[in-house]
Design a protein around this motif. Structure first.
Motif, PDB file in Angstrom:
ATOM      1  N   GLU A 317      -1.955 -25.944 -13.652  1.00 30.92           N
ATOM      2  CA  GLU A 317      -2.114 -26.742 -14.865  1.00 30.92           C
ATOM      3  C   GLU A 317      -1.384 -26.136 -16.060  1.00 30.92           C
ATOM      4  O   GLU A 317      -1.368 -26.713 -17.140  1.00 30.92           O
ATOM      5  CB  GLU A 317      -3.604 -26.894 -15.193  1.00 30.92           C
ATOM      6  N   GLU A 318      -0.793 -24.967 -15.878  1.00 33.51           N
ATOM      7  CA  GLU A 318      -0.088 -24.320 -16.978  1.00 33.51           C
ATOM      8  C   GLU A 318       1.182 -25.090 -17.347  1.00 33.51           C
ATOM      9  O   GLU A 318       1.824 -25.694 -16.492  1.00 33.51           O
ATOM     10  CB  GLU A 318       0.283 -22.882 -16.596  1.00 33.51           C
ATOM     11  N   SER A 319       1.539 -25.044 -18.603  1.00 39.65           N
ATOM     12  CA  SER A 319       2.782 -25.681 -19.052  1.00 39.65           C
ATOM     13  C   SER A 319       3.967 -24.818 -18.626  1.00 39.65           C
ATOM     14  O   SER A 319       3.811 -23.655 -18.230  1.00 39.65           O
ATOM     15  CB  SER A 319       2.777 -25.826 -20.569  1.00 39.65           C
ATOM     16  N   MET A 320       5.176 -25.379 -18.727  1.00 42.59           N
ATOM     17  CA  MET A 320       6.365 -24.620 -18.370  1.00 42.59           C
ATOM     18  C   MET A 320       6.489 -23.378 -19.247  1.00 42.59           C
ATOM     19  O   MET A 320       6.827 -22.295 -18.761  1.00 42.59           O
ATOM     20  CB  MET A 320       7.619 -25.489 -18.530  1.00 42.59           C
ATOM     21  N   THR A 321       6.199 -23.523 -20.530  1.00 37.98           N
ATOM     22  CA  THR A 321       6.301 -22.382 -21.441  1.00 37.98           C
ATOM     23  C   THR A 321       5.339 -21.277 -21.031  1.00 37.98           C
ATOM     24  O   THR A 321       5.697 -20.089 -21.034  1.00 37.98           O
ATOM     25  CB  THR A 321       6.003 -22.823 -22.888  1.00 37.98           C
ATOM     26  N   GLU A 322       4.112 -21.648 -20.668  1.00 39.87           N
ATOM     27  CA  GLU A 322       3.140 -20.648 -20.230  1.00 39.87           C
ATOM     28  C   GLU A 322       3.620 -19.931 -18.973  1.00 39.87           C
ATOM     29  O   GLU A 322       3.504 -18.701 -18.861  1.00 39.87           O
ATOM     30  CB  GLU A 322       1.785 -21.318 -19.968  1.00 39.87           C
ATOM     31  N   VAL A 323       4.154 -20.679 -18.019  1.00 38.44           N
ATOM     32  CA  VAL A 323       4.635 -20.074 -16.776  1.00 38.44           C
ATOM     33  C   VAL A 323       5.793 -19.126 -17.056  1.00 38.44           C
ATOM     34  O   VAL A 323       5.839 -18.003 -16.538  1.00 38.44           O
ATOM     35  CB  VAL A 323       5.059 -21.162 -15.769  1.00 38.44           C
ATOM     36  N   LEU A 324       6.738 -19.549 -17.881  1.00 38.42           N
ATOM     37  CA  LEU A 324       7.880 -18.697 -18.208  1.00 38.42           C
ATOM     38  C   LEU A 324       7.442 -17.438 -18.938  1.00 38.42           C
ATOM     39  O   LEU A 324       7.978 -16.342 -18.693  1.00 38.42           O
ATOM     40  CB  LEU A 324       8.891 -19.472 -19.057  1.00 38.42           C
ATOM     41  N   ASN A 325       6.464 -17.574 -19.810  1.00 35.66           N
ATOM     42  CA  ASN A 325       5.969 -16.400 -20.543  1.00 35.66           C
ATOM     43  C   ASN A 325       5.318 -15.393 -19.590  1.00 35.66           C
ATOM     44  O   ASN A 325       5.533 -14.185 -19.692  1.00 35.66           O
ATOM     45  CB  ASN A 325       4.953 -16.825 -21.606  1.00 35.66           C
ATOM     46  N   ILE A 326       4.506 -15.906 -18.653  1.00 33.15           N
ATOM     47  CA  ILE A 326       3.821 -15.026 -17.700  1.00 33.15           C
ATOM     48  C   ILE A 326       4.822 -14.326 -16.796  1.00 33.15           C
ATOM     49  O   ILE A 326       4.743 -13.107 -16.559  1.00 33.15           O
ATOM     50  CB  ILE A 326       2.806 -15.826 -16.863  1.00 33.15           C
ATOM     51  N   ILE A 327       5.786 -15.080 -16.276  1.00 35.33           N
ATOM     52  CA  ILE A 327       6.786 -14.493 -15.386  1.00 35.33           C
ATOM     53  C   ILE A 327       7.612 -13.446 -16.120  1.00 35.33           C
ATOM     54  O   ILE A 327       7.867 -12.346 -15.605  1.00 35.33           O
ATOM     55  CB  ILE A 327       7.693 -15.593 -14.803  1.00 35.33           C
ATOM     56  N   SER A 328       8.026 -13.762 -17.331  1.00 30.52           N
ATOM     57  CA  SER A 328       8.841 -12.822 -18.102  1.00 30.52           C
ATOM     58  C   SER A 328       8.089 -11.526 -18.365  1.00 30.52           C
ATOM     59  O   SER A 328       8.650 -10.425 -18.256  1.00 30.52           O
ATOM     60  CB  SER A 328       9.257 -13.461 -19.432  1.00 30.52           C
ATOM     61  N   LEU A 329       6.808 -11.655 -18.705  1.00 29.47           N
ATOM     62  CA  LEU A 329       5.998 -10.470 -18.985  1.00 29.47           C
ATOM     63  C   LEU A 329       5.802  -9.621 -17.736  1.00 29.47           C
ATOM     64  O   LEU A 329       5.907  -8.389 -17.777  1.00 29.47           O
ATOM     65  CB  LEU A 329       4.636 -10.903 -19.538  1.00 29.47           C
ATOM     66  N   SER A 330       5.549 -10.285 -16.597  1.00 32.95           N
ATOM     67  CA  SER A 330       5.270  -9.539 -15.361  1.00 32.95           C
ATOM     68  C   SER A 330       6.503  -8.857 -14.798  1.00 32.95           C
ATOM     69  O   SER A 330       6.400  -7.823 -14.124  1.00 32.95           O
ATOM     70  CB  SER A 330       4.678 -10.484 -14.311  1.00 32.95           C
ATOM     71  N   VAL A 331       7.677  -9.419 -15.055  1.00 36.26           N
ATOM     72  CA  VAL A 331       8.911  -8.869 -14.487  1.00 36.26           C
ATOM     73  C   VAL A 331       9.628  -7.945 -15.464  1.00 36.26           C
ATOM     74  O   VAL A 331      10.506  -7.176 -15.082  1.00 36.26           O
ATOM     75  CB  VAL A 331       9.844 -10.019 -14.035  1.00 36.26           C
ATOM     76  N   GLY A 332       9.235  -7.999 -16.726  1.00 39.51           N
ATOM     77  CA  GLY A 332       9.896  -7.170 -17.723  1.00 39.51           C
ATOM     78  C   GLY A 332      11.169  -7.806 -18.244  1.00 39.51           C
ATOM     79  O   GLY A 332      12.244  -7.194 -18.211  1.00 39.51           O
ATOM     80  N   MET A 333      11.042  -9.067 -18.701  1.00 38.77           N
ATOM     81  CA  MET A 333      12.203  -9.790 -19.208  1.00 38.77           C
ATOM     82  C   MET A 333      11.839 -10.482 -20.520  1.00 38.77           C
ATOM     83  O   MET A 333      10.669 -10.577 -20.899  1.00 38.77           O
ATOM     84  CB  MET A 333      12.664 -10.878 -18.225  1.00 38.77           C
ATOM     85  N   THR A 334      12.840 -10.978 -21.178  1.00 36.23           N
ATOM     86  CA  THR A 334      12.675 -11.929 -22.269  1.00 36.23           C
ATOM     87  C   THR A 334      13.520 -13.149 -21.919  1.00 36.23           C
ATOM     88  O   THR A 334      14.387 -13.077 -21.031  1.00 36.23           O
ATOM     89  CB  THR A 334      13.142 -11.363 -23.621  1.00 36.23           C
ATOM     90  N   TYR A 335      13.279 -14.269 -22.572  1.00 44.02           N
ATOM     91  CA  TYR A 335      14.098 -15.445 -22.291  1.00 44.02           C
ATOM     92  C   TYR A 335      14.320 -16.252 -23.561  1.00 44.02           C
ATOM     93  O   TYR A 335      13.557 -16.148 -24.534  1.00 44.02           O
ATOM     94  CB  TYR A 335      13.455 -16.317 -21.217  1.00 44.02           C
ATOM     95  N   GLU A 336      15.357 -17.036 -23.538  1.00 41.30           N
ATOM     96  CA  GLU A 336      15.634 -17.969 -24.619  1.00 41.30           C
ATOM     97  C   GLU A 336      15.925 -19.332 -24.017  1.00 41.30           C
ATOM     98  O   GLU A 336      16.499 -19.435 -22.931  1.00 41.30           O
ATOM     99  CB  GLU A 336      16.801 -17.494 -25.484  1.00 41.30           C
ATOM    100  N   LYS A 337      15.530 -20.372 -24.720  1.00 40.36           N
ATOM    101  CA  LYS A 337      15.676 -21.738 -24.224  1.00 40.36           C
ATOM    102  C   LYS A 337      16.626 -22.508 -25.123  1.00 40.36           C
ATOM    103  O   LYS A 337      16.476 -22.545 -26.340  1.00 40.36           O
ATOM    104  CB  LYS A 337      14.315 -22.445 -24.194  1.00 40.36           C
TER     105      LYS A 337
END
Length: 347
Positions: A317-337
């Motif tokens: 049920e998470e939004s795309m932004t929530e999923v991207l934030n979680i993945i980025s945090l767990s892998v040690g990344m940042t992202y820009e859209k």
């Protein structure tokens, strides 16, 4: 008259290439009859896109009436490809609706079915000279879309994003054959006298009645995971490269070789049909491909070393932004859209 049915279907559904678009526009403008056909098909497409649910008999009858009412129309319908459904009892027929949940499956399916079952003729041409087009159905999903539907034999299919399933309007007497490009989950209706056969890439799958997930995107290894029953899976070019699979077993076709293994958590492979995006020690490179199909986005990694980092998690049920934030945090990344492009950077 030669009609480019497949290109017309892709043109109205927005799935054609720039070259195909140019070819269709040139074909439309070269003849008044071509223009009339295009106008009527566009009207059919618009009507179908406005309906989220379709009663098959009602939809076909309405389409037939609409064309029959136009005396100068160059289009006519032949036998409905759903004729086999009419053999079912009245109780089942009342329940028979296709509910796709995404506009492309409802609209594209109706359009392609209409296109592939029409008789096209030139004005004044005798009926015996009319050209009949072979009835085929093609259900297509774009990235970010998934659909569920039932085939004429009762088999249920879930089609994942960016996938295509080609189905004959009526199965022959010996086999139930379909062609898949992409990913689908099949719940095959049992029929010991008529095997269900799926052609996908270099693989062929044969079943009598079972549940399984088949992953066959272009340029990727074909793999199959069985949830219930028994499946025969192998290389269509070599009988030696084949395997029989049962529940919680999977097979992968790599470089024409079939390898098998047991699966502990099958939800990693089948969760998508329940709306779950699942990762389990998934390399980021593969995870990005799943994200692209799931959200209809493009992804970029600015550092190749990120590709081998792995992620684990399940999202529903998470939004795309929530999923991207979680993945980025767990892998040690940042992202820009930027619009539909997501660019990942190492921290």
């Amino acid at each position: 008259m030669e009609i480019p049915w497949k290109k017309l279907g892709k043109y109205f559904s927005g799935n054609c290439t720039l070259q195909e678009r140019k070819e269709i526009k040139a074909w439309i403008h070269e003849d008044a009859t071509h223009q009339k056909i295009a106008d009527e098909l566009e009207e059919i497409w618009q009507d179908s896109a406005n309906n989220g649910k379709w009663d098959i008999d009602e939809g076909w009858n309405e389409l037939s009436k609409k064309l029959d009412s136009k005396k100068d129309s160059p289009l006519r319908l032949v036998e409905s490809p759903f004729e086999e459904y009419r053999k079912l009892d009245q109780r089942n027929r009342k329940k028979r609706k296709w509910s796709f949940g995404v506009h492309v499956a409802a609209a594209a399916a109706v359009l392609v079915i209409a296109l592939s079952t029409m008789i096209v003729y030139e004005h004044g041409q005798p009926a015996e000279q009319q050209e009949t087009v072979l009835a085929m159905q093609e259900v297509v999903t774009d990235k970010g879309q998934r659909s569920q539907f039932k085939l004429s034999d009762g088999t249920r299919v879930w089609l994942n994003g960016d996938s295509r399933l080609e189905i004959p309007s009526k199965f022959n007497s010996d086999f139930r054959e379909v062609n898949l490009k992409g990913e689908a989950f099949f719940d095959v209706e049992s029929d010991p006298d008529k095997p269900f056969v799926i052609h996908a890439g270099e693989s062929v799958t044969r079943v009598l009645g079972t549940q399984f997930n088949l992953h066959a995107y272009p340029d990727e290894d074909v793999h199959i995971v069985v949830e219930e029953g028994k499946v025969a899976f192998g290389n269509r070019q070599s009988q030696r490269e084949s395997a029989e699979l049962v529940r919680n077993q999977m097979a992968i076709l790599t470089d024409n070789h079939v390898s098998t293994s047991k699966v502990g958590d099958i939800s990693y492979y089948t969760g998508w049909r329940r709306g779950q995006l699942v990762f389990k020690d998934t390399p980021l490179k593969i995870a990005m491909e799943k994200l692209e199909r799931w959200y209809d986005i493009e992804t970029r990694l600015t550092d190749p070393s990120l590709e081998s980092r792995t992620i684990t998690g399940s999202y529903e049920e998470e939004s795309m932004t929530e999923v991207l934030n979680i993945i980025s945090l767990s892998v040690g990344m940042t992202y820009e859209k930027h619009k539909s492009t997501i660019t990942f950077h190492p921290k």
